[in-house]
Motif scaffolding. Structure first.
Motif, PDB file in Angstrom:
ATOM      1  N   LYS A   6     -49.123  19.534  61.100  1.00  0.00           N
ATOM      2  CA  LYS A   6     -50.368  19.505  60.323  1.00  0.00           C
ATOM      3  C   LYS A   6     -50.862  20.912  60.016  1.00  0.00           C
ATOM      4  O   LYS A   6     -51.374  21.173  58.920  1.00  0.00           O
ATOM      5  CB  LYS A   6     -51.436  18.715  61.086  1.00  0.00           C
ATOM      6  CG  LYS A   6     -51.212  17.208  61.087  1.00  0.00           C
ATOM      7  CD  LYS A   6     -52.353  16.472  61.799  1.00  0.00           C
ATOM      8  CE  LYS A   6     -52.159  14.964  61.719  1.00  0.00           C
ATOM      9  NZ  LYS A   6     -53.262  14.233  62.401  1.00  0.00           N
ATOM     10  N   GLY A  10     -50.275  20.588  56.426  1.00  0.00           N
ATOM     11  CA  GLY A  10     -51.375  19.660  56.183  1.00  0.00           C
ATOM     12  C   GLY A  10     -51.963  19.727  54.793  1.00  0.00           C
ATOM     13  O   GLY A  10     -52.485  18.740  54.280  1.00  0.00           O
ATOM     14  N   GLU A  14     -48.504  14.799  52.651  1.00  0.00           N
ATOM     15  CA  GLU A  14     -49.416  13.715  53.020  1.00  0.00           C
ATOM     16  C   GLU A  14     -49.377  13.455  54.530  1.00  0.00           C
ATOM     17  O   GLU A  14     -48.348  13.638  55.172  1.00  0.00           O
ATOM     18  CB  GLU A  14     -49.031  12.416  52.296  1.00  0.00           C
ATOM     19  CG  GLU A  14     -49.146  12.476  50.782  1.00  0.00           C
ATOM     20  CD  GLU A  14     -47.816  12.756  50.120  1.00  0.00           C
ATOM     21  OE1 GLU A  14     -46.982  13.453  50.751  1.00  0.00           O
ATOM     22  OE2 GLU A  14     -47.603  12.288  48.997  1.00  0.00           O
ATOM     23  N   GLU A  15     -50.496  13.015  55.058  1.00  0.00           N
ATOM     24  CA  GLU A  15     -50.559  12.746  56.498  1.00  0.00           C
ATOM     25  C   GLU A  15     -49.587  11.647  56.893  1.00  0.00           C
ATOM     26  O   GLU A  15     -48.984  11.699  57.969  1.00  0.00           O
ATOM     27  CB  GLU A  15     -51.982  12.352  56.905  1.00  0.00           C
ATOM     28  CG  GLU A  15     -52.112  12.151  58.416  1.00  0.00           C
ATOM     29  CD  GLU A  15     -53.556  12.054  58.875  1.00  0.00           C
ATOM     30  OE1 GLU A  15     -53.767  11.820  60.083  1.00  0.00           O
ATOM     31  OE2 GLU A  15     -54.464  12.204  58.043  1.00  0.00           O
ATOM     32  N   GLU A  16     -49.395  10.668  56.015  1.00  0.00           N
ATOM     33  CA  GLU A  16     -48.441   9.594  56.310  1.00  0.00           C
ATOM     34  C   GLU A  16     -47.023  10.153  56.462  1.00  0.00           C
ATOM     35  O   GLU A  16     -46.271   9.738  57.354  1.00  0.00           O
ATOM     36  CB  GLU A  16     -48.466   8.544  55.203  1.00  0.00           C
ATOM     37  CG  GLU A  16     -47.542   7.346  55.474  1.00  0.00           C
ATOM     38  CD  GLU A  16     -47.571   6.333  54.338  1.00  0.00           C
ATOM     39  OE1 GLU A  16     -48.369   6.515  53.391  1.00  0.00           O
ATOM     40  OE2 GLU A  16     -46.793   5.365  54.392  1.00  0.00           O
ATOM     41  N   LEU A  18     -46.290  13.298  57.302  1.00  0.00           N
ATOM     42  CA  LEU A  18     -46.268  14.084  58.531  1.00  0.00           C
ATOM     43  C   LEU A  18     -46.068  13.203  59.754  1.00  0.00           C
ATOM     44  O   LEU A  18     -45.346  13.563  60.686  1.00  0.00           O
ATOM     45  CB  LEU A  18     -47.566  14.882  58.664  1.00  0.00           C
ATOM     46  CG  LEU A  18     -47.803  15.976  57.616  1.00  0.00           C
ATOM     47  CD1 LEU A  18     -49.171  16.614  57.816  1.00  0.00           C
ATOM     48  CD2 LEU A  18     -46.707  17.033  57.674  1.00  0.00           C
TER      49      LEU A  18
END
Length: 208
Positions: A6, A10, A14-16, A18
């Motif tokens: 992140k 980050g 996308e967080e998904e 990561l």
């Protein structure tokens, strides 16, 4: 590992994505000087560098090496990507220039994420672009610069990576990476010292 991902990606991934990387990737720590990838090996996963520096080398038929470029945190290797996707053997050698931490991403996920995540596609394209520019720069220095100019650029890059301006490579190691002889390197280092570009010490070189 997820916090490192992140912190580095980050703002671009996308967080998904990561979270997926965190689930499927293998985390590794490798000490300075250790080999990460050898010429002729099949590549089963793609490295994503979290910290440290890796040097990528090419080797000729006589076993002499040439430094192509360095990988730093947030980077991956275009040569590795090509071999992964083409299921071919590695044409380069990767060695830890400093202590490094990285994650290895399985081949099957590289193409899957390219279709699923736009940010991943952009990351792949940018990685190819950056590594290509670095290889073109290496070709240009060989074709158009004198050896003393090549040596100074090499030392400046080494000093930047070390962060303290100290280069601990021997004259022979420098000669290998620049594909020249130790005698030439030693002579040019003395010349650069006389010009006030560096200081030569018994076990290290200090850039000014």
């Amino acid at each position: 590992m997820i916090q490192d991902l992140k912190k580095l990606f980050g703002s671009t991934l996308e967080e998904e994505l990561l979270l997926e990387i965190n689930q499927v990737a293998t985390y590794k720590e490798i000490s300075e000087g250790n080999k990460i990838l050898e010429i002729g090996e099949y590549i089963r996963s793609m490295p994503l560098l979290l910290s440290g520096v890796i040097k990528i080398l090419r080797q000729d038929h006589d076993g002499d090496e040439l430094l192509l470029y360095f990988l730093e945190k947030g980077d991956t290797c275009a040569m590795t990507l090509t071999c992964c996707l083409g299921h071919t053997k590695s044409q380069v050698r990767a060695i830890a220039e400093t202590d490094v931490s990285l994650v290895m991403i399985p081949i099957r996920k590289i193409e899957e994420w390219s279709g699923k995540y736009k940010s991943w596609r952009n990351f792949m394209f940018n990685s190819y672009h950056n590594r290509l520019n670095e290889m073109l720069f290496t070709i240009d220095t060989i074709a158009f610069l004198k050896m003393d100019e090549r040596l100074l650029l090499y030392l400046e890059e080494k000093a930047r990576i070390s962060e303290d301006g100290i280069i601990k490579n021997t004259h022979q190691e420098i000669a290998y990476e620049l594909h020249t002889s130790r005698v030439v390197v030693s002579r040019l280092l003395k010349k650069l010292e006389n010009l006030g570009k560096l200081e030569l010490h018994r076990n290290y070189i200090l850039m000014k």
